[in-house]
Design a protein around this motif. Structure first.
Motif, PDB file in Angstrom:
ATOM      1  N   ARG A 162       0.864  -1.184   0.000  1.00 27.48           N
ATOM      2  CA  ARG A 162       0.000   0.000   0.000  1.00 27.48           C
ATOM      3  C   ARG A 162       0.897   1.230   0.000  1.00 27.48           C
ATOM      4  O   ARG A 162       2.022   1.210   0.486  1.00 27.48           O
ATOM      5  N   ALA A 163       0.390   2.288  -0.541  1.00 26.70           N
ATOM      6  CA  ALA A 163       1.136   3.545  -0.561  1.00 26.70           C
ATOM      7  C   ALA A 163       1.257   4.067   0.869  1.00 26.70           C
ATOM      8  O   ALA A 163       0.372   3.845   1.697  1.00 26.70           O
ATOM      9  N   PRO A 164       2.360   4.745   1.190  1.00 24.15           N
ATOM     10  CA  PRO A 164       2.496   5.315   2.536  1.00 24.15           C
ATOM     11  C   PRO A 164       1.292   6.194   2.875  1.00 24.15           C
ATOM     12  O   PRO A 164       0.871   7.022   2.078  1.00 24.15           O
ATOM     13  N   GLY A 165       0.718   5.947   4.035  1.00 21.37           N
ATOM     14  CA  GLY A 165      -0.422   6.722   4.481  1.00 21.37           C
ATOM     15  C   GLY A 165      -1.766   6.239   3.970  1.00 21.37           C
ATOM     16  O   GLY A 165      -2.806   6.695   4.427  1.00 21.37           O
ATOM     17  N   ALA A 166      -1.763   5.302   3.016  1.00 25.45           N
ATOM     18  CA  ALA A 166      -3.025   4.785   2.474  1.00 25.45           C
ATOM     19  C   ALA A 166      -3.654   3.798   3.444  1.00 25.45           C
ATOM     20  O   ALA A 166      -2.968   3.185   4.265  1.00 25.45           O
ATOM     21  N   ALA A 167      -4.936   3.632   3.337  1.00 25.27           N
ATOM     22  CA  ALA A 167      -5.666   2.680   4.183  1.00 25.27           C
ATOM     23  C   ALA A 167      -5.333   1.253   3.748  1.00 25.27           C
ATOM     24  O   ALA A 167      -5.079   1.008   2.562  1.00 25.27           O
TER      25      ALA A 167
END
Length: 179
Positions: free
Chosen positions: A107-112
């Motif tokens: 997942r992308a950094p900060g993504a849920a």
């Protein structure tokens, strides 16, 4: 440095059992060397952007363990699962055990977590087959192979191979006393 050259095939593909040891320069009390290698494999593919559930983590660990156990039985398929690495004919005698499709969820950094995407990564474990220990292969280093769009994939991998070569040289200098 990733040239196969004229090296003899790995003991891990010889059809005969060989003992496995893990040596990365740190003396450990853990007697299960396969478990040490599996933990190193898992650390190599773990990151802050990876999402793990217990089932996925167990499956990945099982894949690593089974390949190492098959290597100890001498059952790996040359080139597909194990191949020599490094400049030939110069030592150190290093080989890589290859995993091509380890399933991970990123997942992308900060993504849920629900925004994570499934992908597959490439993993390499470098090991030596010292002449002084003819019935062994010794794991040294594991990394996730990064396929670089900038074209420096081989340079990145050579850096990782050099880490393993350093552990091999350390083991040779101590006559593998830390095993």
């Amino acid at each position: 440095m990733t040239n196969q050259g004229t090296r003899i095939p790995s003991r891990c593909s010889s059809g005969s059992p060989v003992a496995f040891k893990w040596f990365d320069g740190i003396r450990r009390s853990e007697p299960d060397h396969v478990q040490l290698a599996v933990e190193a494999c898992l650390r190599a593919v773990d990151s802050d952007t990876r999402v793990w559930n217990p089932f996925a983590k167990a499956m990945v660990k099982s894949e690593f363990k089974k390949r190492i156990e098959r290597a100890a039985l001498g059952q790996l398929v040359p080139v597909e699962e194990v191949k020599p690495v490094g400049q030939q004919p110069s030592p150190p005698p290093l080989y890589e055990i290859r995993w091509q499709d380890i399933a991970v969820t990123d997942r992308a950094p900060g993504a849920a977590p629900q925004d994570a995407v499934f992908s597959k990564v490439i993993v390499r474990m470098y090991h030596s087959e010292p002449a002084t220990l003819p019935d062994h292969f010794i794991g040294h280093h594991v990394h996730e192979k990064i396929i670089s769009p900038a074209g420096d994939t081989h340079l990145l991998q050579d850096t990782e191979i050099n880490v393993a070569a350093g552990y091999f040289n350390l083991g040779e200098a101590s006559n593998w006393a830390a095993l």
